[in-house]
Scaffold this active site. Structure first.
Site, mmCIF file in Angstrom:
data_model
loop_
_atom_site.group_PDB
_atom_site.id
_atom_site.type_symbol
_atom_site.label_atom_id
_atom_site.label_comp_id
_atom_site.label_asym_id
_atom_site.label_seq_id
_atom_site.Cartn_x
_atom_site.Cartn_y
_atom_site.Cartn_z
ATOM 1 N N GLY A 46 9.133 19.795 -22.796
ATOM 2 C CA GLY A 46 8.604 20.269 -21.533
ATOM 3 C C GLY A 46 7.482 19.371 -21.045
ATOM 4 C CD GLN A 51 1.935 18.109 -20.181
ATOM 5 O OE1 GLN A 51 2.913 18.720 -19.826
ATOM 6 N NE2 GLN A 51 1.763 17.730 -21.441
ATOM 7 C CB CYS A 94 0.699 19.928 -25.962
ATOM 8 S SG CYS A 94 0.430 19.583 -24.215
ATOM 9 C CG LEU A 95 5.054 15.413 -24.545
ATOM 10 C CD1 LEU A 95 5.917 15.135 -23.319
ATOM 11 C CD2 LEU A 95 5.396 14.442 -25.669
ATOM 12 C CG HIS A 136 3.303 24.807 -23.779
ATOM 13 N ND1 HIS A 136 2.753 24.588 -25.032
ATOM 14 C CD2 HIS A 136 3.042 23.665 -23.081
ATOM 15 C CE1 HIS A 136 2.196 23.384 -25.064
ATOM 16 N NE2 HIS A 136 2.360 22.794 -23.897
ATOM 17 C CD GLU A 137 5.658 22.407 -20.552
ATOM 18 O OE1 GLU A 137 4.796 21.794 -19.891
ATOM 19 O OE2 GLU A 137 5.859 22.180 -21.765
ATOM 20 C CG HIS A 140 0.533 22.125 -19.330
ATOM 21 N ND1 HIS A 140 -0.577 21.459 -19.810
ATOM 22 C CD2 HIS A 140 1.464 22.038 -20.316
ATOM 23 C CE1 HIS A 140 -0.318 20.988 -21.027
ATOM 24 N NE2 HIS A 140 0.905 21.331 -21.364
HETATM 25 NI NI NI Z 1 1.919 20.905 -23.143
#
Ligand code: NI
Length: 168
Positions: A46, A51, A94-95, A136-137, A140
């Site tokens: 995701g 991000q 998380c990226l 989660h997304e 963000h």
């Molecule tokens: Ni994330």
């Protein structure tokens, strides 16, 4: 399509609120496609607008495992309209916080209303990993990171390990 640099904690953009998307033009489609490409490159499941520095309500996901048929999703202006009482725990990463993981408890199932990049209204009923991922997304999009769901002690330990790894 082009790859975008993924912003890492503690970049300020990751703590911003995002603006809804109102104009469903070619730019939104390009942004969504760039985000998918960037997510695949980073081997994530995701990725949300902030991000890559896009402070807009857009996220992409694909929870298909290795060897499975890709199942890309692009959600614009997503909103959780229902969540289950039942909770589930998942070891999230998380990226934007590479290498760090922590167990987060969230509703096990959610219903999400969203638009496609071309403006079509849709609903997603998510359970299992997809439910975890979409929550989660969406977090963000409101400046919230998975570490915010951990206890202070666990978050402090994780952040210490993260900073140490980043400075190595
Ligand atoms: Ni994330």
């Amino acid at each position: 399509m082009s790859l975008k640099p993924i912003l890492l904690v503690p970049h300020a953009a990751l703590r911003e609120q995002t603006a809804p998307i109102g104009l469903f033009d070619k730019r939104v489609k390009l942004l969504a496609d760039d985000m998918l490409e960037t997510m695949y490159e980073g081997q994530g499941i995701g990725l949300a607008g902030p991000q890559i520095g896009a402070l807009e309500r857009i996220l992409v996901m694909d929870i298909a495992g290795e060897g499975e048929k890709p199942n890309p999703l692009q959600l614009v202006n997503p909103e959780i309209v229902w969540s289950s009482e039942e909770q589930s725990a998942y070891n999230e990463g998380c990226l934007s916080i590479p290498g760090q993981y922590g167990e987060v408890v969230r509703p096990a199932e959610v219903k999400v209303r969203y638009q496609t990049p071309s403006g079509e209204e849709k609903e997603l009923n998510a359970s299992g990993l997809l439910a975890t991922c979409v929550q989660h997304e969406i977090d963000h999009l409101h400046g919230i990171l998975f570490i915010d769901h951990l206890s202070k002690l666990k978050r402090d330990i994780l952040m210490r390990k993260y900073r140490k790894a980043q400075s190595a």
